[in-house]
Scaffold this motif. Structure first.
Motif, PDB file in Angstrom:
ATOM      1  N   GLY A  44     -15.589 -24.054  10.234  1.00 50.28           N
ATOM      2  CA  GLY A  44     -14.359 -23.649   9.699  1.00 50.28           C
ATOM      3  C   GLY A  44     -14.619 -23.068   8.293  1.00 50.28           C
TER       4      GLY A  44
ATOM      5  N   GLN B 282     -14.261 -19.069   4.950  1.00 54.45           N
ATOM      6  CA  GLN B 282     -13.828 -19.197   3.722  1.00 54.45           C
ATOM      7  C   GLN B 282     -14.575 -18.168   2.676  1.00 54.45           C
TER       8      GLN B 282
ATOM      9  N   ALA C 160     -12.545 -26.582  13.951  1.00 47.42           N
ATOM     10  CA  ALA C 160     -11.812 -26.821  12.739  1.00 47.42           C
ATOM     11  C   ALA C 160     -10.268 -27.009  12.836  1.00 47.42           C
TER      12      ALA C 160
HETATM   13  C1  LIG Z   1      -9.131 -24.162   1.298  1.00 51.81           C
HETATM   14  C2  LIG Z   1      -8.373 -24.981   2.199  1.00 51.81           C
HETATM   15  N1  LIG Z   1      -7.913 -24.521   3.258  1.00 51.81           N
HETATM   16  C3  LIG Z   1      -7.231 -25.339   4.250  1.00 51.81           C
HETATM   17  C4  LIG Z   1      -7.797 -26.744   4.258  1.00 51.81           C
HETATM   18  C5  LIG Z   1      -7.218 -27.536   5.180  1.00 51.81           C
HETATM   19  N2  LIG Z   1      -8.075 -27.959   6.062  1.00 51.81           N
HETATM   20  C6  LIG Z   1      -8.873 -29.202   5.940  1.00 51.81           C
HETATM   21  S1  LIG Z   1      -9.649 -29.566   6.903  1.00 51.81           S
HETATM   22  C7  LIG Z   1      -9.823 -27.985   7.802  1.00 51.81           C
HETATM   23  C8  LIG Z   1     -10.626 -27.798   8.823  1.00 51.81           C
HETATM   24  C9  LIG Z   1     -12.114 -27.691   8.331  1.00 51.81           C
HETATM   25  O1  LIG Z   1     -12.937 -27.387   9.523  1.00 51.81           O
HETATM   26  P1  LIG Z   1     -14.425 -27.393   9.339  1.00 51.81           P
HETATM   27  O2  LIG Z   1     -14.853 -26.504   8.258  1.00 51.81           O
HETATM   28  O3  LIG Z   1     -15.130 -26.969  10.801  1.00 51.81           O
HETATM   29  O4  LIG Z   1     -14.965 -28.802   9.091  1.00 51.81           O
HETATM   30  P2  LIG Z   1     -14.912 -29.978  10.105  1.00 51.81           P
HETATM   31  O5  LIG Z   1     -13.671 -30.753   9.257  1.00 51.81           O
HETATM   32  O6  LIG Z   1     -14.501 -29.882  11.350  1.00 51.81           O
HETATM   33  O7  LIG Z   1     -15.999 -30.883   9.977  1.00 51.81           O
HETATM   34  C10 LIG Z   1      -8.673 -27.147   7.040  1.00 51.81           C
HETATM   35  C11 LIG Z   1      -8.412 -26.110   7.511  1.00 51.81           C
HETATM   36  C12 LIG Z   1      -8.300 -27.220   3.157  1.00 51.81           C
HETATM   37  N3  LIG Z   1      -8.542 -28.472   2.908  1.00 51.81           N
HETATM   38  N4  LIG Z   1      -8.911 -26.411   2.275  1.00 51.81           N
END
Ligand SMILES: Cc1ncc(C[n+]2csc(CCOP(=O)(O)OP(=O)(O)O)c2C)c(N)n1
Length: 240
Positions: A38, A42, A69
């Motif tokens: 996810g 970004q 994500a």
């Molecule tokens: C800039 C930002 N946007 C949204 C969030 C909310 N958020 C927390 S975890 C997450 C998903 C992350 O997914 P991924 O990068 O695939 O990592 P995973 O937790 O699956 O290892 C989101 C959208 C955040 N913490 N920071």
């Protein structure tokens, strides 16, 4: 190791900045940054790759593609394998079986060697699967298929490594037990460390931003503390 942070993907910028510092210092070091599938959506991650390629910074981007994500499946954000994006930034990339411990080690070593020899950044996409919920507030049964989970359970990286060691006659029961006991002890220590952490106060966000005092930050902290204090002084509403 830098502190983890909660802004998804921002650690890629920190690692790239650190790697640019390594070049400035002429140090023999490499920055490695880990993030999820996810996170690759970004801006921060994409900006980090532009800088890393421009400066040929000694940084390894390690993307743990666990397919989700939170409730967003990786296929929604990535219409081509994530590893294929990096060459567009001028960064060599590799897609690896993330549940193969030795394959992950091998590609990481190769990336470290490239960075150390002045070859710049590498992007690794390790394909794996998030077996549990994203957080305690998440219920993955609402959005994913239980069969998928079963398939991935059969590819458990620890069980695979144990099977390999066993097939080579390298996994003695004593050793296996001692590894498990050590892992349990580390997990218990980590949990205990988390649970016994002091409750932070809101103005703690200003600590550890700069290593030296910073007047602008001090001004912001002072302003924020006075703002918080104003709630205590506000007249309380009486009972209705
Ligand atoms: C800039 C930002 N946007 C949204 C969030 C909310 N958020 C927390 S975890 C997450 C998903 C992350 O997914 P991924 O990068 O695939 O990592 P995973 O937790 O699956 O290892 C989101 C959208 C955040 N913490 N920071």
């Amino acid at each position: 190791m830098a502190t983890p942070q909660v802004i998804i993907g921002a650690q890629t910028l920190h690692a790239t900045g650190y790697a640019m510092g390594i070049i400035n210092d002429g140090a023999d070091a490499v920055a490695v940054t880990y993030f999820g599938d996810g996170a690759t959506s970004q801006g921060d991650v994409n900006e980090a790759m532009v800088f890393a390629a421009s400066y040929q910074a000694p940084v390894v981007f390690f993307c743990q593609n666990n397919h989700w994500a939170i409730s967003e499946p990786v296929g929604l954000q990535a219409h081509v394998p994530i590893a294929r994006r990096a060459p567009g930034f001028g960064i060599p990339s590799v897609r690896v079986d993330g549940n193969d411990v030795l394959a992950c080690l091998a590609v990481t070593r190769e990336a470290l060697a490239r960075a150390r020899s002045g070859g710049g950044p590498t992007f690794i996409e390790a394909v794996t699967y998030r077996m549990g919920p994203h957080t305690t507030a998440d219920d993955p049964t609402r959005y994913r298929d239980a069969n998928e989970l079963e398939d991935w359970a059969a590819r458990d990286p620890l069980a695979r490594l144990a099977a390999l060691l066993d097939s080579l006659g390298l996994l003695e029961a004593d050793y296996s037990d001692s590894v498990k006991a050590k892992a349990d002890a580390v997990a218990a220590e980590l949990r205990e460390g988390c649970l016994s952490m002091a409750e932070p106060v809101p103005s703690d966000v200003f600590r550890h931003v700069y290593s030296a005092p910073n007047t602008e930050l001090d001004r912001q902290q002072d302003h924020y503390e006075r703002y918080l204090a104003s709630f205590a002084q506000a007249p309380q509403e009486g009972p209705r």
